[in-house]
Design a protein around this motif. Structure first.
Motif, PDB file in Angstrom:
ATOM      1  N   SER A 193       4.667  -1.213  -9.917  1.00  0.00           N
ATOM      2  CA  SER A 193       3.591  -2.155 -10.256  1.00  0.00           C
ATOM      3  C   SER A 193       2.313  -1.681  -9.592  1.00  0.00           C
ATOM      4  N   ALA A 194       1.238  -2.382  -9.890  1.00  0.00           N
ATOM      5  CA  ALA A 194      -0.015  -2.172  -9.168  1.00  0.00           C
ATOM      6  C   ALA A 194       0.158  -2.695  -7.748  1.00  0.00           C
ATOM      7  N   THR A 217      -4.033  -6.395  -9.776  1.00  0.00           N
ATOM      8  CA  THR A 217      -4.178  -6.876 -11.158  1.00  0.00           C
ATOM      9  C   THR A 217      -5.080  -8.115 -11.189  1.00  0.00           C
ATOM     10  N   GLU A 243      -1.626   0.273 -12.109  1.00  0.00           N
ATOM     11  CA  GLU A 243      -0.350   0.985 -12.011  1.00  0.00           C
ATOM     12  C   GLU A 243      -0.572   2.501 -11.932  1.00  0.00           C
ATOM     13  N   PHE A 301       4.354  -1.916 -16.865  1.00  0.00           N
ATOM     14  CA  PHE A 301       3.435  -2.907 -17.451  1.00  0.00           C
ATOM     15  C   PHE A 301       2.628  -2.365 -18.631  1.00  0.00           C
ATOM     16  N   ARG A 327       1.942 -10.602 -17.727  1.00  0.00           N
ATOM     17  CA  ARG A 327       2.098 -10.614 -16.264  1.00  0.00           C
ATOM     18  C   ARG A 327       3.564 -10.434 -15.879  1.00  0.00           C
ATOM     19  N   GLY A 328       3.778  -9.650 -14.850  1.00  0.00           N
ATOM     20  CA  GLY A 328       5.152  -9.375 -14.423  1.00  0.00           C
ATOM     21  C   GLY A 328       5.851  -8.336 -15.289  1.00  0.00           C
ATOM     22  N   GLY A 329       5.091  -7.671 -16.164  1.00  0.00           N
ATOM     23  CA  GLY A 329       5.683  -6.806 -17.193  1.00  0.00           C
ATOM     24  C   GLY A 329       6.348  -5.535 -16.687  1.00  0.00           C
ATOM     25  N   SER A 330       6.107  -5.169 -15.428  1.00  0.00           N
ATOM     26  CA  SER A 330       6.766  -3.953 -14.925  1.00  0.00           C
ATOM     27  C   SER A 330       8.286  -4.117 -14.886  1.00  0.00           C
ATOM     28  N   ASP A 331       8.759  -5.353 -14.716  1.00  0.00           N
ATOM     29  CA  ASP A 331      10.213  -5.585 -14.771  1.00  0.00           C
ATOM     30  C   ASP A 331      10.747  -5.112 -16.121  1.00  0.00           C
TER      31      ASP A 331
HETATM   32  N1  ASP Z   1       0.717  -5.582 -12.227  1.00  0.00           N
HETATM   33  C1  ASP Z   1       1.176  -6.472 -13.261  1.00  0.00           C
HETATM   34  C2  ASP Z   1       1.029  -7.920 -12.824  1.00  0.00           C
HETATM   35  O1  ASP Z   1       0.571  -8.174 -11.726  1.00  0.00           O
HETATM   36  C3  ASP Z   1       2.570  -6.170 -13.723  1.00  0.00           C
HETATM   37  C4  ASP Z   1       3.642  -6.366 -12.681  1.00  0.00           C
HETATM   38  O2  ASP Z   1       3.374  -6.400 -11.483  1.00  0.00           O
HETATM   39  O3  ASP Z   1       4.804  -6.475 -13.079  1.00  0.00           O
HETATM   40  O4  ASP Z   1       1.319  -8.809 -13.567  1.00  0.00           O
END
Ligand code: ASP
Ligand code: ADP
Ligand code: MG
Length: 411
Positions: free
Chosen positions: A41-42, A47, A74, A136, A150-154
């Motif tokens: 992730s970043a 972000t 990222e 992401f 948001r949270g897309g790196s998962d």
């Molecule tokens: N950097 C992105 C976010 O903060 C993706 C992630 O962290 O999964 O939503």
């Protein structure tokens, strides 16, 4: 030799020191002879900082340019982690989303991964390198950069694990697994050894942000073994599994999820005639606002009250749509509030146990918490309550359903 896809979240790569610690962890897997693909992730807060910059220029920035902007976070981390690995003698190579062959649809800021061409990554893995991929992000058919929400790196992590047929997708984060509820709200929450995909999917969609909901969908669909672990301490973490009821009876309740991003709009005194629900809700959905719960009161004197809930971001838009429609609908008034929240109990064991709802309602009543709306499905019960009671409600339910961890007795 196994192939692991490891995803490290924002806090885990939040400083240069932490990136170096991640490099050491990755090195230990390489030293043990495994192949490793790392998704990052970043750095934490980045972000949000980028979104803040955009919002300081425009209230509604161009979604295409938003993706160009937020995908940069990222890109910083993949380069730094690659350097940190090279410094300790591990051959590593970074890949942005498009370099990793991650193709998505063209829905900016919430794109879906459609397919992954993993040839480039495979070639590097075969040469013994660690592959580091920016989470992401992806690319659409017209070569536009897209991001996955948001949270897309998962989701990047799980999708890569599926594409590369990895032995396990490991999500490293700042807690050591999936807990019975957010351990930041209930200190007595317990880490689960295992949780079913079905339960994890409900928990994620009802507000437990530990995994992005799409990553769980993806893992379920492609049967990706998925584990949530801590990047700061060793331990088994939590396995997300298809197994149900293997050796022991499933607990009735697996966990409690909650969501603060809720708001409700009430239309009072509308004539109770056929078609009234659609006349209220169609203009809302036409404005691309998703409605969650809907409550229509029993009518009195030929009129009724109608309440629905929406995401807090859509609250003012939904409210103003109905205020404009009020006279056309013949409504007495339109009002709303965004100081509500949703608390949900989730568990596959609920299917075979009656009485969960009544115990939940009684527990809330004993705390003098008023329930504003209720929805249920086979494996969950959700209630809407005033936001100020959120912590109290979650803690009381956690205790009443015997989810609290046992506290070591003081001597
Ligand atoms: N950097 C992105 C976010 O903060 C993706 C992630 O962290 O999964 O939503
Ligand atoms: P990352 O940056 O690693 O992706 P997130 O902040 O997205 O991390 O997710 C981890 C956080 O999820 C935890 O710090 C915790 O506060 C929160 N969380 C919410 N519900 C749960 C739960 N049931 N179990 C564990 N963590 C949870
Ligand atoms: Mg996350």
């Amino acid at each position: 030799m196994a192939l692991y896809v490891q995803k490290y979240g924002g806090t885990s790569v939040g400083t240069v020191e932490r990136i170096e610690a991640v490099a050491q962890k990755v090195k230990s897997f390489r030293d043990a002879g495994h192949q490793v693909v790392v998704v990052v992730s970043a750095m934490s807060g980045e972000t949000n900082r980028l979104i803040g910059l955009a919002k300081s220029i425009s209230d509604s920035p161009d979604p295409r340019e938003m993706d160009v902007l937020v995908s940069t976070g990222e890109q910083v981390t993949i380069a730094l982690l690659s350097m940190a690995l090279q410094k300790i003698g591990v051959d590593a190579r970074s890949f942005t989303g498009w370099q990793a062959g991650i193709h998505t649809d063209n829905v900016h800021m919430k794109a879906r991964i459609e397919d992954i061409n993993s040839d480039g990554m495979r070639a590097e893995l075969d040469q013994g390198k660690v592959v580091i991929v920016a989470g992401f992000q992806g690319i659409d058919d017209d070569n536009n950069i897209t991001t996955l929400g948001r949270g897309g790196s998962d989701t990047t992590g799980v999708a890569l694990a599926a594409a590369l047929k990895a032995d396990e997708c490991q999500i490293y984060t700042d807690v050591d697994g999936v807990y019975t509820t957010d351990p930041r709200v209930v200190p007595l929450a317990r880490r689960m050894e295992k949780v079913t995909f079905e339960e994890m999917l409900e928990m994620a969609s009802l507000g437990s942000k530990v995994l992005q909901i799409r990553s769980v969908e993806f893992a379920g669909k492609y049967k990706v073994p998925l584990r949530v672990l801590s990047s700061f301490q060793d331990g088994p973490g939590t396995l997300i599994t298809t197994e149900e009821n293997s050796s022991m009876e499933n607990p009735v309740i697996a966990g409690i999820a909650f969501n603060r991003d809720e708001a409700k709009v009430t239309v009072k005194g509308v004539p109770d005639i056929p078609g009234v629900a659609s006349r209220i809700l169609v203009p809302v959905s036409d404005a691309n606002i998703e409605v969650d719960m809907i409550i229509q009161n029993v009518s009195a004197d030929g009129t009724t009250d109608f309440t629905f809930t929406v995401h807090r971001n859509d609250y003012s838009k939904a409210l103003s749509i109905l205020q404009r429609l009020a006279s056309e609908l013949g409504a007495a008034s339109v009002s709303g509030t965004d100081d509500i929240c949703k608390v949900s109990m989730v568990g596959v064991g609920m299917r075979s146990h009656a009485g969960v709802a009544s115990k939940m309602f009684k527990t809330l009543a004993d705390e003098n918490i008023n329930i504003l709306a209720i929805t249920t499905s086979e494996i969950k019960i959700s209630v809407v309550i005033a936001e100020k009671y959120l912590e109290l409600a979650v803690r009381a339910l956690h205790k009443a359903f015997e989810l609290d961890a046992e506290v070591a007795e003081e001597k």
